[in-house]
Design an enzyme around this catalytic site. Structure first.
Site, PDB file in Angstrom:
ATOM      1  N   GLY A 170     -55.738 -32.517  39.174  1.00 35.09           N
ATOM      2  CA  GLY A 170     -54.446 -32.001  38.635  1.00 35.09           C
ATOM      3  C   GLY A 170     -54.558 -30.425  39.652  1.00 35.09           C
ATOM      4  O   GLY A 170     -55.829 -30.119  40.015  1.00 35.09           O
TER       5      GLY A 170
ATOM      6  N   GLU B  67     -57.343 -35.162  46.460  1.00 37.83           N
ATOM      7  CA  GLU B  67     -58.233 -36.004  45.739  1.00 37.83           C
ATOM      8  C   GLU B  67     -58.743 -37.613  46.117  1.00 37.83           C
ATOM      9  O   GLU B  67     -59.675 -38.178  46.000  1.00 37.83           O
ATOM     10  CB  GLU B  67     -57.722 -36.453  44.448  1.00 37.83           C
ATOM     11  CG  GLU B  67     -57.345 -34.938  43.700  1.00 37.83           C
ATOM     12  CD  GLU B  67     -58.566 -34.328  43.109  1.00 37.83           C
ATOM     13  OE1 GLU B  67     -59.753 -34.771  43.257  1.00 37.83           O
ATOM     14  OE2 GLU B  67     -58.398 -32.882  42.946  1.00 37.83           O
TER      15      GLU B  67
ATOM     16  N   PRO C  56     -47.825 -25.601  22.972  1.00 39.39           N
ATOM     17  CA  PRO C  56     -48.328 -24.403  23.221  1.00 39.39           C
ATOM     18  C   PRO C  56     -49.987 -24.333  23.043  1.00 39.39           C
ATOM     19  O   PRO C  56     -50.542 -23.629  23.671  1.00 39.39           O
ATOM     20  CB  PRO C  56     -47.737 -23.442  22.297  1.00 39.39           C
ATOM     21  CG  PRO C  56     -46.485 -24.217  21.875  1.00 39.39           C
ATOM     22  CD  PRO C  56     -46.770 -25.913  22.018  1.00 39.39           C
TER      23      PRO C  56
ATOM     24  N   GLU D  58     -66.929 -33.958  41.410  1.00 34.11           N
ATOM     25  CA  GLU D  58     -67.156 -35.204  41.158  1.00 34.11           C
ATOM     26  C   GLU D  58     -65.884 -35.981  40.644  1.00 34.11           C
ATOM     27  O   GLU D  58     -65.171 -35.729  39.944  1.00 34.11           O
ATOM     28  CB  GLU D  58     -68.262 -35.418  39.848  1.00 34.11           C
ATOM     29  CG  GLU D  58     -69.080 -36.628  39.980  1.00 34.11           C
ATOM     30  CD  GLU D  58     -70.116 -36.679  38.943  1.00 34.11           C
ATOM     31  OE1 GLU D  58     -70.627 -37.781  38.566  1.00 34.11           O
ATOM     32  OE2 GLU D  58     -70.224 -35.608  38.243  1.00 34.11           O
TER      33      GLU D  58
END
Lengths: 251, 251
Positions: free
Chosen positions: B55, B75, B97, B128
Site C-alpha cells: 500500500g 507491486e 484513531p 521484499e
DNA sequence: ACAAAAGTGTTCGATTTACACCCATGC
DNA sequence: GCATGGGTGTAAATCGAACACTTTTGT
C-alpha cells in the site's frame, strides 16, 4: 498502508497537503409506501441553498464509524443510545480530488436505516432538514447524488440476503409491514402467502411475540400477529427478488 | 459531507490535525490449489520486519482508486495497462484513531484479483515481497490481519453472485480451472457435472473460444475446451456455495 | 352483508442434487 | 491397459410461483 517502506522517495508524510476526512450519511426510512432519505439544506457556498446528505467532519480522536453515529444521532434527534441500535453500515469512500471545490476532502459514506420516525427535527444544528422521497432527490450538492444512488442500490441488494429489512420496522411489527418494506424498496409487488412462508422458513429472521396481546389491528382487516427481529444477520436461504428479467445479459 | 453548514462551532477545517490517507491492497491469486495473498516485508518501525499488505499514500491529486491502481502495478510489476485490466475493488475504509501509532492515518482498503503470475517481483520499490498462502498470513502489521480477513470473506461471498472468479484465471481457461478457483476459495469440493451446467447456463458468465486449437491439454486426461470471461458482471442465477449447514441460526 | 387484510392449502413446473456412464489423452 | 480429467445423461428430491380458499375484523 502507511509507512516508510513504500513512500515514494522525496515525500515526507508530514509534508503532505492535508486531507480533510468527513462522513456522509444516507439515512433511509419507509413512509407512506415510499422510500425516503434524510436531506439537509445547505446554508453556505458552495451549493448554498441546495439539498445535501447530512454529514460532517471526522474529529481527530474518533473513527469514521463513531463520527457517523454521532451525526446520525444529531440529525435524527435521537439519543446516542437509541441511535446505536439502528442499522448503520459503511458504504464506501469517495475520494475524487475534485469532489469539493474548496479543498481536498475524502468522504466515508454510510447508509443507515430507521423506522418511520416522527420528524427529522430535534437535535443537531439549526439547518433545515427533511425526509424526501428518494425518487425526488435529484441534483444534490457535491457528489451526493451518486452516493445516494450507490446507497440505494446497496440497500436493495442486501435485502435479499440479510435481515436488513427489519431495520426499517419498529421493534414489533407484522409480516404485512415487513412485506411493505420489501415491496417499497424493490418497487415490485410480492405474493403474500409465499412471502409469509419464506420469511417464516428462514431461521432467525423473525420470531413471534408471545404474551398478552400479540396482535395488532391496523383498522380494517383481520388483526395480524406480531414479530420481532431474530438474531440472524444473514438469511439462509436468501429472499430473492423477482427476476427483473428481459434477459439482461448485463455488464 | 464537508462543509460549513455542519461544522461544530469553533472548528475551522484548516485547523484540523491533518489526516494522512493511504490505500492498502489485498491482492489475491490462486496457485497450487491454495489462495495466496501478496505481502511485503516492512523495513522500518513500527512493525519493522513484519509482513504487511502492500500500500501507500494517496497523492494530493489522485483518487484512492488511482492510488490503488498505481500501487497494484508497482507491486505486481505489471504495466499500468495490464494492471488496469485486473479486478480491483474498494473494500472499506479503516479509520480507528489508534491504528497507526505514529499519526492519524485513514486507510482505504482494496481487494484485487490476479491470475497466477510468475513472481511478485518486477517493478516498484526494493522491498521484499512474496505470495503467501492466506492461511499462513497471520499477525500482520497494523490492522492488516483484519483487513485481510475482511477481504477474504468478501471475495468468497462475491464469487456466488458475480463473475469475479474469472479474474483469477488467465484470458483463456478451462472449466476445470474455473472450478478449481471456486473450490480453492470456498474450501469445498464441487460436483463437476453440475458445476459445468450451472456455469454454462448462466448467460454472459463464460463464452467458448472458437478457432483453431480451442483445447488445452494439461498433461493427462482429455483435453478441455477453452473459454473466455463473458460480459456479465453479475450472475443470474447465482452460483450458490453448498450450505455450510449444521443449522447455523447464526448471527 | 361487504370490503379488507391475515392466514392456510394445493398444484404444477423448474431447479438442484446425486449419481452412473462414456470419451480422449498420457504413461 | 489403466489412471486421469473432460463431458453427457437421468431420476428423485426439493424449491418456488401462482392461485383458490378460509378467517377475522371494521363499517
Amino acid at each position: 498502508m502507511v509507512t516508510g517502506i513504500d513512500i515514494p522517495e522525496g515525500y515526507d508524510p508530514k509534508a503532505f497537503a492535508p486531507f480533510a476526512v468527513t462522513v456522509d450519511l444516507a439515512v433511509f426510512t419507509v413512509r407512506q409506501a415510499a422510500l425516503h432519505v434524510l436531506l439537509v439544506r445547505r446554508g453556505q457556498a458552495p451549493f448554498a441553498g441546495a439539498w445535501a446528505l447530512p454529514g460532517g467532519f471526522v474529529l481527530p480522536d474518533e473513527s469514521a464509524e463513531r463520527a457517523a453515529l454521532r451525526e446520525l444521532a444529531e440529525e435524527t434527534g435521537l439519543s446516542r443510545e437509541r441511535a446505536a441500535g439502528l442499522h448503520l453500515e459503511q458504504l464506501r469512500t469517495y475520494s475524487d480530488p475534485e469532489r469539493d471545490p474548496r479543498m481536498r476532502v475524502v468522504s466515508v459514506a454510510f447508509a443507515a436505516l430507521v423506522p418511520d420516525l416522527p420528524e427529522p427535527r430535534g437535535g443537531g444544528d439549526a439547518a433545515e432538514a427533511q425526509w424526501a422521497p428518494v425518487a425526488s432527490a435529484v441534483s444534490l450538492a457535491f457528489d451526493h447524488g451518486r452516493i445516494l444512488a450507490d446507497a440505494r442500490r446497496r440497500i436493495g441488494d442486501k435485502l435479499e440476503y440479510t435481515s436488513l429489512a427489519t431495520g426499517f420496522c419498529p421493534p414489533e411489527f407484522t409480516l404485512g409491514e415487513l412485506q411493505q418494506v420489501y415491496e417499497t424498496v424493490w418497487g415490485v409487488p410480492l405474493d403474500r402467502p409465499n412471502f409469509r412462508r419464506k420469511v417464516l422458513a428462514t431461521p432467525g429472521f423473525v420470531e413471534p411475540v408471545g404474551g398478552a396481546a400479540p396482535r395488532r389491528t391496523g383498522g380494517r382487516g383481520k388483526p395480524a400477529a406480531l414479530y420481532r427481529a431474530g438474531r440472524a444477520a444473514v438469511l439462509h436461504p436468501p429472499l430473492l427478488r423477482p427476476a427483473a428479467d428481459s434477459s439482461e445479459g448485463g455488464c
